[in-house]
Design a protein around this motif. Structure first.
Motif, PDB file in Angstrom:
ATOM      1  N   ASN A 135      -9.349  -3.318  -1.595  1.00 14.53           N
ATOM      2  CA  ASN A 135      -9.790  -4.598  -2.145  1.00 14.53           C
ATOM      3  C   ASN A 135     -11.081  -4.452  -2.937  1.00 14.53           C
ATOM      4  N   LYS A 186      -7.460  -1.224   3.709  1.00 18.20           N
ATOM      5  CA  LYS A 186      -7.308  -2.469   2.938  1.00 18.20           C
ATOM      6  C   LYS A 186      -8.646  -2.942   2.382  1.00 18.20           C
ATOM      7  N   ILE A 239       0.862  -1.179   0.000  1.00 19.31           N
ATOM      8  CA  ILE A 239       0.000   0.000   0.000  1.00 19.31           C
ATOM      9  C   ILE A 239       0.899   1.229   0.000  1.00 19.31           C
TER      10      ILE A 239
END
Length: 244
Positions: free
Chosen positions: A124, A120, A5
């Motif tokens: 996703n 996250k 990330i």
């Protein structure tokens, strides 16, 4: 190996930047790719490096964190915004500029864990949407008097030589003035891997990994006789990407 990330930290207090970078480095899948001590410099870093997420203070001289967040709406790719501030009274304004989260100083590690979990999840979700939409994007390179559009799947590898980047397919070579890092960014999302500071390889084309010396290796790719260097610093990550 998961793609990290990509994160930028923007704060006019050096101690706060260092503390937050230290905490973020605990996560194996987070990479701090830049930092800035003002909103103006932060905007330059964001435009140049296109991070996935930014952590930004609110009260800074000239361009505040809220002003920066408002300016980001004009960008094609907008990162997730996490405000990291000592002042709780800006929370309502923060979420009006689509902030993903709001962290108070001094930082609480459990709260940061929750924030990263939220980041996250959102990343996703975005990846699922991107995969559902077929892409026809190609890499534009100049060839004498015309522009040739290369499919990333046709590229075997790229390398930097003198002041040019050479892009190799099975049977041809193309030349670009763009630096390697810019081409690497354009090919993000495709199976390309940096094997050496001057080489970027399409992993789908790899056929052999050959021991060389001092822990270094060489690669051979489909359709070409060239031997591509693999720095020993990249060998472990490369094998993780290649092997079941």
């Amino acid at each position: 190996m998961k793609i990290p990330i990509r994160t930028v930290v923007i704060d006019d207090e050096p101690y706060s930047r260092d503390e937050l970078k230290f905490l973020l480095e605990r996560y194996g899948d987070v990479e701090v790719i830049g930092e800035a001590d003002s909103g103006e410099k932060g905007l330059e870093v964001i435009i140049t490096k296109e991070p996935d997420v930014i952590f930004v203070d609110i009260e800074m001289s000239q361009m505040s964190g809220l002003d920066l967040a408002a300016a980001l709406k004009n960008l094609k790719k907008t990162p997730f915004i996490i405000f990291a501030t000592a002042y709780p009274n800006y929370a309502a304004k923060a979420f009006r500029v689509d902030a993903l989260d709001y962290l108070l100083k001094p930082f609480n590690e459990e709260e940061l864990d929750e924030t990263m979990k939220r980041v996250k999840e959102r990343l996703n979700k975005n990846k699922v949407v991107e995969k559902s939409e077929p892409t026809i994007a190609k890499l534009a390179v100049e060839d004498e008097r015309s522009i040739v559009y290369l499919s990333p799947s046709d590229i075997t590898y790229l390398f930097r030589e003198d002041r040019e980047t050479i892009i190799c397919t099975v049977d041809r070579k193309f030349y670009s003035k763009l630096p390697m890092k810019d081409l690497e960014e354009k090919l993000r999302g495709y199976p390309f891997f940096r094997t050496h500071k001057s080489y970027l390889v399409n992993l789908d084309k790899v056929e052999q990994l050959i021991p060389w010396f001092n822990g270094a290796y060489q690669l051979k790719v489909a359709g070409r006789k060239d031997e591509i260097p693999v720095s020993r610093n990249y060998v472990k990550s490369l094998r993780e990407r290649l092997e079941l």
